[in-house]
Design an enzyme around this catalytic site. Sequence first.
Site, PDB file in Angstrom:
ATOM      1  N   SER A  35       0.815  -1.218   0.000  1.00  0.00           N
ATOM      2  CA  SER A  35       0.000   0.000   0.000  1.00  0.00           C
ATOM      3  C   SER A  35       0.845   1.263   0.000  1.00  0.00           C
ATOM      4  O   SER A  35       1.667   1.459   0.892  1.00  0.00           O
ATOM      5  CB  SER A  35      -0.865   0.061   1.256  1.00  0.00           C
ATOM      6  OG  SER A  35      -1.779  -0.977   1.291  1.00  0.00           O
ATOM      7  N   HIS A  66      -3.787   0.259  -4.644  1.00  0.00           N
ATOM      8  CA  HIS A  66      -3.109  -0.944  -5.126  1.00  0.00           C
ATOM      9  C   HIS A  66      -3.347  -1.084  -6.631  1.00  0.00           C
ATOM     10  O   HIS A  66      -4.343  -1.669  -7.044  1.00  0.00           O
ATOM     11  CB  HIS A  66      -3.666  -2.208  -4.461  1.00  0.00           C
ATOM     12  CG  HIS A  66      -3.413  -2.283  -2.992  1.00  0.00           C
ATOM     13  ND1 HIS A  66      -2.347  -2.956  -2.465  1.00  0.00           N
ATOM     14  CD2 HIS A  66      -4.076  -1.768  -1.950  1.00  0.00           C
ATOM     15  CE1 HIS A  66      -2.379  -2.855  -1.149  1.00  0.00           C
ATOM     16  NE2 HIS A  66      -3.418  -2.138  -0.804  1.00  0.00           N
ATOM     17  N   HIS A  88      -5.084  -9.283  -0.925  1.00  0.00           N
ATOM     18  CA  HIS A  88      -5.037  -9.605   0.500  1.00  0.00           C
ATOM     19  C   HIS A  88      -6.073 -10.661   0.839  1.00  0.00           C
ATOM     20  O   HIS A  88      -7.106 -10.771   0.170  1.00  0.00           O
ATOM     21  CB  HIS A  88      -5.342  -8.350   1.339  1.00  0.00           C
ATOM     22  CG  HIS A  88      -4.425  -7.215   1.069  1.00  0.00           C
ATOM     23  ND1 HIS A  88      -4.551  -6.415  -0.048  1.00  0.00           N
ATOM     24  CD2 HIS A  88      -3.371  -6.741   1.765  1.00  0.00           C
ATOM     25  CE1 HIS A  88      -3.599  -5.492  -0.030  1.00  0.00           C
ATOM     26  NE2 HIS A  88      -2.869  -5.659   1.053  1.00  0.00           N
ATOM     27  N   TYR A  90      -8.189 -10.479   3.108  1.00  0.00           N
ATOM     28  CA  TYR A  90      -9.485  -9.873   3.451  1.00  0.00           C
ATOM     29  C   TYR A  90     -10.359  -9.590   2.228  1.00  0.00           C
ATOM     30  O   TYR A  90     -11.539  -9.285   2.359  1.00  0.00           O
ATOM     31  CB  TYR A  90      -9.319  -8.602   4.293  1.00  0.00           C
ATOM     32  CG  TYR A  90      -8.519  -7.480   3.663  1.00  0.00           C
ATOM     33  CD1 TYR A  90      -9.013  -6.725   2.612  1.00  0.00           C
ATOM     34  CD2 TYR A  90      -7.265  -7.167   4.154  1.00  0.00           C
ATOM     35  CE1 TYR A  90      -8.275  -5.714   2.042  1.00  0.00           C
ATOM     36  CE2 TYR A  90      -6.515  -6.138   3.598  1.00  0.00           C
ATOM     37  CZ  TYR A  90      -7.020  -5.422   2.548  1.00  0.00           C
ATOM     38  OH  TYR A  90      -6.292  -4.418   1.986  1.00  0.00           O
ATOM     39  N   GLU A  91      -9.778  -9.682   1.034  1.00  0.00           N
ATOM     40  CA  GLU A  91     -10.599  -9.490  -0.157  1.00  0.00           C
ATOM     41  C   GLU A  91     -11.477 -10.709  -0.426  1.00  0.00           C
ATOM     42  O   GLU A  91     -12.361 -10.656  -1.284  1.00  0.00           O
ATOM     43  CB  GLU A  91      -9.703  -9.175  -1.355  1.00  0.00           C
ATOM     44  CG  GLU A  91      -9.063  -7.796  -1.228  1.00  0.00           C
ATOM     45  CD  GLU A  91      -7.994  -7.539  -2.277  1.00  0.00           C
ATOM     46  OE1 GLU A  91      -8.326  -7.436  -3.460  1.00  0.00           O
ATOM     47  OE2 GLU A  91      -6.809  -7.457  -1.895  1.00  0.00           O
ATOM     48  N   ALA A 118       2.829  -2.150   4.256  1.00  0.00           N
ATOM     49  CA  ALA A 118       2.555  -1.166   5.296  1.00  0.00           C
ATOM     50  C   ALA A 118       2.210  -1.942   6.564  1.00  0.00           C
ATOM     51  O   ALA A 118       1.637  -3.030   6.490  1.00  0.00           O
ATOM     52  CB  ALA A 118       1.382  -0.292   4.879  1.00  0.00           C
ATOM     53  N   MET A 216      -1.754  -6.834   7.434  1.00  0.00           N
ATOM     54  CA  MET A 216      -2.798  -7.694   6.851  1.00  0.00           C
ATOM     55  C   MET A 216      -2.322  -8.393   5.582  1.00  0.00           C
ATOM     56  O   MET A 216      -3.140  -8.792   4.755  1.00  0.00           O
ATOM     57  CB  MET A 216      -4.029  -6.847   6.525  1.00  0.00           C
ATOM     58  CG  MET A 216      -4.578  -6.059   7.700  1.00  0.00           C
ATOM     59  SD  MET A 216      -5.910  -4.956   7.178  1.00  0.00           S
ATOM     60  CE  MET A 216      -6.100  -3.922   8.642  1.00  0.00           C
ATOM     61  N   SER A 217      -1.007  -8.531   5.409  1.00  0.00           N
ATOM     62  CA  SER A 217      -0.518  -9.126   4.151  1.00  0.00           C
ATOM     63  C   SER A 217       0.715  -9.974   4.405  1.00  0.00           C
ATOM     64  O   SER A 217       0.892 -10.529   5.487  1.00  0.00           O
ATOM     65  CB  SER A 217      -0.188  -8.003   3.154  1.00  0.00           C
ATOM     66  OG  SER A 217       0.882  -7.208   3.631  1.00  0.00           O
ATOM     67  N   ASN A 240       1.810   3.730  11.203  1.00  0.00           N
ATOM     68  CA  ASN A 240       1.117   4.195  12.420  1.00  0.00           C
ATOM     69  C   ASN A 240       1.595   3.394  13.613  1.00  0.00           C
ATOM     70  O   ASN A 240       2.102   2.277  13.460  1.00  0.00           O
ATOM     71  CB  ASN A 240      -0.398   3.990  12.270  1.00  0.00           C
ATOM     72  CG  ASN A 240      -0.755   2.550  11.936  1.00  0.00           C
ATOM     73  OD1 ASN A 240      -0.693   2.148  10.766  1.00  0.00           O
ATOM     74  ND2 ASN A 240      -1.087   1.772  12.941  1.00  0.00           N
ATOM     75  N   HIS A 252      -7.276   4.222   6.399  1.00  0.00           N
ATOM     76  CA  HIS A 252      -6.473   3.868   5.219  1.00  0.00           C
ATOM     77  C   HIS A 252      -5.761   5.108   4.665  1.00  0.00           C
ATOM     78  O   HIS A 252      -4.660   5.008   4.130  1.00  0.00           O
ATOM     79  CB  HIS A 252      -7.365   3.226   4.154  1.00  0.00           C
ATOM     80  CG  HIS A 252      -6.590   2.603   3.020  1.00  0.00           C
ATOM     81  ND1 HIS A 252      -5.587   1.662   3.222  1.00  0.00           N
ATOM     82  CD2 HIS A 252      -6.654   2.789   1.681  1.00  0.00           C
ATOM     83  CE1 HIS A 252      -5.077   1.310   2.051  1.00  0.00           C
ATOM     84  NE2 HIS A 252      -5.700   1.980   1.105  1.00  0.00           N
TER      85      HIS A 252
HETATM   86  N1  HPA Z   1      -2.816  -2.861  11.650  1.00  0.00           N
HETATM   87  C1  HPA Z   1      -2.944  -3.720  10.611  1.00  0.00           C
HETATM   88  N2  HPA Z   1      -2.521  -3.457   9.382  1.00  0.00           N
HETATM   89  C2  HPA Z   1      -1.935  -2.276   9.168  1.00  0.00           C
HETATM   90  C3  HPA Z   1      -1.773  -1.331  10.190  1.00  0.00           C
HETATM   91  C4  HPA Z   1      -2.229  -1.646  11.494  1.00  0.00           C
HETATM   92  O1  HPA Z   1      -2.111  -0.863  12.463  1.00  0.00           O
HETATM   93  N3  HPA Z   1      -1.155  -0.254   9.638  1.00  0.00           N
HETATM   94  C5  HPA Z   1      -0.962  -0.553   8.317  1.00  0.00           C
HETATM   95  N4  HPA Z   1      -1.422  -1.773   8.034  1.00  0.00           N
END
Ligand code: HPA
Length: 281
Positions: A35, A66, A88, A90-91, A118, A216-217, A240, A252
Amino acid sequence: MTDTHPSSQLPFDAVAVLRQRLPDFQPRVAMVLGSGLGGLADQIADPVTIAYRDLPGFPVSTVQGHAGELLCGRLGDVAVLCMKGRSHFYEGKGADVMTSAIRTFKLIGCTSIVLTCAAGSLRPEVGPGSLVALTDHINLLPGNPLIGANDERFGARFISMANAYDAGLRQVLQQSARALGIAWHEGVYLATSGPSFETPAEIRMMRTLGADVVGMSTVPEVISARHCGLDVLAIATITNLAEGMSDVALSHEQTLHYAAVGAKDLMRLVPEYLRRLPEAG
Ligand code: HPA
């Protein structure tokens, strides 16, 4: 979903497309850009760009930020195949959504893969914009890309995940970071399905489990790459502090914003890494 299914032919079909488009191109390193990290692809000189929809088995992603294209060219003087955008778990397309693409890289002759993503940081001293080299993972996805009949053409039924994140490649990355004056962090990546971010209580649990970063990847790609014998280097860009560690609610947009901050260092680091990569790597 891959193996006994006719889709197991897909990596061979994708290689045929690549060979037809680029008969004289022999890539050595595959890359996956996460991302907001697509800018790295801009450094590839005169790339040939192929949309995922034209590459059998490549995932057409639905997530904003993406793009779905494979860039073929030279970066840091190394021939690379670079996935700009990934799919991902989650898709909803299964844990093996990236497996065909990874197997395509192996079949065409790549020896290693650079995965970027990310991620949120569980360490207060490693803030947004930092880069973290992954040393290991904890898979909390409700899945594994190798579930189902094993396709012996690519790898064994049961595979070791020791040194899944190659220590030798990571050392080359560390030397590159030192040479460029980029702060060095490494840690354990915990994969969660998303797409909701974690709760503060989940983050406290994840810290107890030994995670340094959460995302998440990446984990399905690492497992698929190790199955077929690609060496793995993985780098997380911290977008973050994890939920509950700061006053900023996660979004996001924030991910994309801070991915761009970290991408500035990543864009210097990866070409330097490729320049230093030993011929065999
Ligand atoms: N959690 C999960 N996935 C992420 C995060 C997070 O804080 N930041 C970027 N991708």
